[in-house]
Design a protein around this motif. Structure first.
Motif, short mmCIF file in Angstrom:
data_model
loop_
_atom_site.label_atom_id
_atom_site.label_comp_id
_atom_site.label_asym_id
_atom_site.label_seq_id
_atom_site.Cartn_x
_atom_site.Cartn_y
_atom_site.Cartn_z
N LEU A 297 0.84 -1.21 0.00
CA LEU A 297 0.00 0.00 0.00
C LEU A 297 0.87 1.26 0.00
CD1 LEU A 297 -2.75 -1.26 2.47
CD2 LEU A 297 -3.09 -0.74 0.04
N SER A 298 2.07 1.17 0.57
CA SER A 298 3.00 2.30 0.51
C SER A 298 3.45 2.52 -0.95
CB SER A 298 4.24 2.06 1.38
OG SER A 298 3.86 1.88 2.73
N ALA A 299 3.60 1.42 -1.69
CA ALA A 299 3.94 1.52 -3.11
C ALA A 299 2.82 2.23 -3.87
CB ALA A 299 4.21 0.14 -3.70
N ALA A 300 1.59 1.98 -3.47
CA ALA A 300 0.46 2.69 -4.09
C ALA A 300 0.56 4.18 -3.81
CB ALA A 300 -0.87 2.14 -3.58
N MET A 301 0.93 4.52 -2.57
CA MET A 301 1.09 5.94 -2.22
C MET A 301 2.22 6.56 -3.03
SD MET A 301 0.44 6.08 1.93
CE MET A 301 -0.21 7.76 2.03
N LEU A 302 3.27 5.77 -3.28
CA LEU A 302 4.39 6.25 -4.10
C LEU A 302 3.89 6.65 -5.49
CD1 LEU A 302 7.82 4.42 -4.41
CD2 LEU A 302 6.62 5.18 -6.45
N LEU A 303 3.08 5.78 -6.08
CA LEU A 303 2.57 6.08 -7.42
C LEU A 303 1.71 7.34 -7.41
CD1 LEU A 303 1.61 2.50 -8.68
CD2 LEU A 303 3.71 3.80 -9.12
N ARG A 304 0.92 7.48 -6.35
CA ARG A 304 0.00 8.61 -6.28
C ARG A 304 0.74 9.92 -5.99
NH1 ARG A 304 -3.85 6.73 -2.99
NH2 ARG A 304 -5.18 6.18 -4.75
N TYR A 305 1.58 9.92 -4.96
CA TYR A 305 2.16 11.19 -4.51
C TYR A 305 3.42 11.57 -5.28
CZ TYR A 305 -1.14 11.16 -0.66
OH TYR A 305 -2.29 11.16 0.09
N SER A 306 4.23 10.61 -5.71
CA SER A 306 5.46 10.98 -6.41
C SER A 306 5.27 11.02 -7.92
CB SER A 306 6.61 10.03 -6.06
OG SER A 306 7.20 10.40 -4.84
N PHE A 307 4.45 10.13 -8.46
CA PHE A 307 4.34 10.05 -9.93
C PHE A 307 2.98 10.52 -10.45
CE2 PHE A 307 7.41 6.15 -9.67
CZ PHE A 307 8.44 6.99 -9.28
N ASN A 310 -2.61 8.06 -10.56
CA ASN A 310 -3.71 7.77 -9.64
C ASN A 310 -4.47 6.49 -9.95
OD1 ASN A 310 -3.48 10.14 -7.88
ND2 ASN A 310 -3.89 11.27 -9.76
N ASP A 311 -4.67 6.20 -11.24
CA ASP A 311 -5.36 4.95 -11.60
C ASP A 311 -4.52 3.76 -11.17
OD1 ASP A 311 -7.28 6.49 -12.67
OD2 ASP A 311 -6.72 6.15 -14.77
N GLU A 312 -3.22 3.89 -11.37
CA GLU A 312 -2.32 2.80 -11.04
C GLU A 312 -2.30 2.56 -9.53
OE1 GLU A 312 -1.96 5.21 -13.11
OE2 GLU A 312 -0.87 4.62 -14.92
N ALA A 313 -2.31 3.66 -8.76
CA ALA A 313 -2.35 3.53 -7.30
C ALA A 313 -3.66 2.85 -6.88
CB ALA A 313 -2.25 4.91 -6.65
N ALA A 314 -4.74 3.29 -7.49
CA ALA A 314 -6.05 2.69 -7.16
C ALA A 314 -6.09 1.22 -7.54
CB ALA A 314 -7.17 3.46 -7.87
N ALA A 315 -5.38 0.85 -8.61
CA ALA A 315 -5.35 -0.56 -9.03
C ALA A 315 -4.74 -1.41 -7.92
CB ALA A 315 -4.57 -0.72 -10.33
N ILE A 316 -3.69 -0.91 -7.29
CA ILE A 316 -3.07 -1.65 -6.19
C ILE A 316 -4.03 -1.73 -5.01
CG2 ILE A 316 -1.20 -1.67 -4.47
CD1 ILE A 316 0.64 -0.45 -6.52
N GLU A 317 -4.62 -0.59 -4.67
CA GLU A 317 -5.52 -0.57 -3.50
C GLU A 317 -6.73 -1.48 -3.71
OE1 GLU A 317 -4.01 3.89 -2.30
OE2 GLU A 317 -5.81 3.65 -3.51
N ASN A 318 -7.27 -1.46 -4.93
CA ASN A 318 -8.41 -2.34 -5.22
C ASN A 318 -8.00 -3.80 -5.17
OD1 ASN A 318 -10.08 -0.16 -5.54
ND2 ASN A 318 -9.75 -0.01 -7.75
N ALA A 319 -6.79 -4.08 -5.66
CA ALA A 319 -6.31 -5.47 -5.64
C ALA A 319 -6.20 -5.95 -4.19
CB ALA A 319 -4.96 -5.57 -6.34
N VAL A 320 -5.73 -5.09 -3.31
CA VAL A 320 -5.62 -5.46 -1.89
C VAL A 320 -7.01 -5.76 -1.31
CG1 VAL A 320 -5.02 -4.58 0.42
CG2 VAL A 320 -3.42 -4.28 -1.49
N VAL A 321 -7.98 -4.92 -1.65
CA VAL A 321 -9.35 -5.16 -1.18
C VAL A 321 -9.85 -6.53 -1.66
CG1 VAL A 321 -11.75 -4.40 -1.40
CG2 VAL A 321 -9.94 -2.71 -1.01
#
Ligand code: IPM
Ligand code: MG
Length: 357
Positions: A297-307, A310-321
């Motif tokens: 989930l920290s990797a998702a935050m990396l995609l969102r905040y550094s790069f 947002n869709d890619e970050a959400a893809a990780i978060e949804n996968a975790v769910v």
């Protein structure tokens, strides 16, 4: 191309970070991004290999990257070393300082599937979703430290220092984030006792004039600790100083079921650093028991905040769910009927969701 510095560190760090890298690679493949990963040494691992906990090569690697993914540092082996060699004071704190990362974002989100994993009652934690913004490069952890001998023993002195500028920049971030969410900001201090907290409160009140649309609530840290377990749903965004944030976020993690679920993003400088909120867990290191989800989930935050992906970050978060909904559980979040998985298998399940098996 995005360059990511990968610093696994110590203990379970070397087990959880590869899982997050695996997940980032899957996202890169799916969305057509070229993530380049370069590993560096930090903490006890660096000390053992090259004699210092934060080698210049690691700092240079971070400066030459677009973001840093870190596991955890420290362990009993290095606990009795002089302070400047210890993984915490010799590597992690100076790295945060060097990168100018004054803000640490720790979102506490309860996944529905984990409602029974928390030690707290369901009705207390149901639906919690708040963000703690921890000041990260000031306060007690960075103030002057001293030891002096006395006739009968020693005195030890730590100094809690905050400047107006340091308070303004973190509080501003608090207001900005609150503005994008429910427009309620809790500023946590100990202004009834501590002078730096009094300056904190005065400064936050002054800044609030610029944010009339955000409701500002001041809370003492001891009360906040109590309110977090009494009625956590009252919180949406909390902003607080370094040590209070350190303590309150460990506490907040248990509302979400396990500290193994709480990610973090350290921002404020050019290069962001992303690490789970938990430590190196020497007690379970090397046993494949660690929950890699906080790091993923920290990797998702990396995609969102550094790069800004947002869709890619959400893809990780949804996968975790999805993975949690499917019942996969590492030991820390195990419940009756759960499907036991080890660290690596948990990473695999997340990857499968992303690539869409
Ligand atoms: C954290 C950790 C660190 C901190 C330690 C390891 C120095 O507890 O990231 O919360 O206190 O910041
Ligand atoms: Mg901590």
């Amino acid at each position: 191309m995005y360059k990511i510095a990968v610093l696994p560190g110590d203990g379970i760090g070397v087990e959880i970070v590869p899982e997050a890298v695996k997940v980032l690679k899957a996202v890169g493949g799916k969305y057509g991004h070229d993530f380049e990963f370069t590993e560096g040494l930090i903490g006890g691992a660096a000390l053992d290999a090259v004699g210092e906990p934060l080698p210049k090569a690691t700092l240079d690697l971070c400066y030459n990257s677009d973001a840093v993914l870190l596991g955890a540092i420290g362990g009993p082996k290095w606990d009795t070393l002089p302070v400047h060699l210890r993984p915490e004071a010799g590597a992690l704190l100076p790295l945060r300082k060097a990168l100018g990362l004054y803000a640490n974002l720790r979102p506490a989100t309860l996944y529905d599937a984990l409602i029974d994993a928390s030690t707290l009652k369901k009705e207390v934690i149901e639906g919690i979703d708040f963000m703690v913004i921890r000041e990260l490069t000031g306060g007690l952890y960075f103030g002057e430290k001293k030891r002096e001998k006395t006739a009968t023993g020693q005195v030890a002195i730590d100094t809690m220092v905050y400047s107006t500028e340091e308070i303004i920049r973190i509080a501003r971030l608090g207001f900005e984030i609150a503005r994008k969410r429910k427009k309620v900001l809790h500023s946590v201090d100990k202004a009834n006792v501590i002078e730096s907290s009094r300056l904190w409160r005065e400064t936050v009140i002054e800044l609030a004039a610029e944010y009339p649309d955000v409701e500002l609530i001041h809370m003492y840290v001891d009360n906040c600790a109590m309110q977090l377990v009494r009625w956590p749903k009252q919180f949406d965004v909390i902003v607080t100083e370094n040590m209070f944030g350190d303590i309150l976020t460990d506490q907040a993690s248990m509302l979400t079921g396990s500290i193994g679920m709480l990610p973090s993003a350290s921002i404020g400088g050019k290069i962001g650093l992303y690490e789970p909120s938990h430590g190196s867990a020497p007690d379970i290191a090397g046993q494949k028991k660690a929950n890699p989800l906080a790091t993923i989930l920290s990797a998702a935050m990396l995609l969102r905040y550094s790069f800004n992906l947002n869709d890619e970050a959400a893809a990780i978060e949804n996968a975790v769910v999805q993975v949690l909904n499917s019942g996969y559980r590492t030991p820390d979040i195990m419940e009756s009927g759960g499907k036991p998985v080890n660290t690596e298998e948990m990473g695999d399940r997340v990857v499968e969701q992303i690539v869409g098996y």
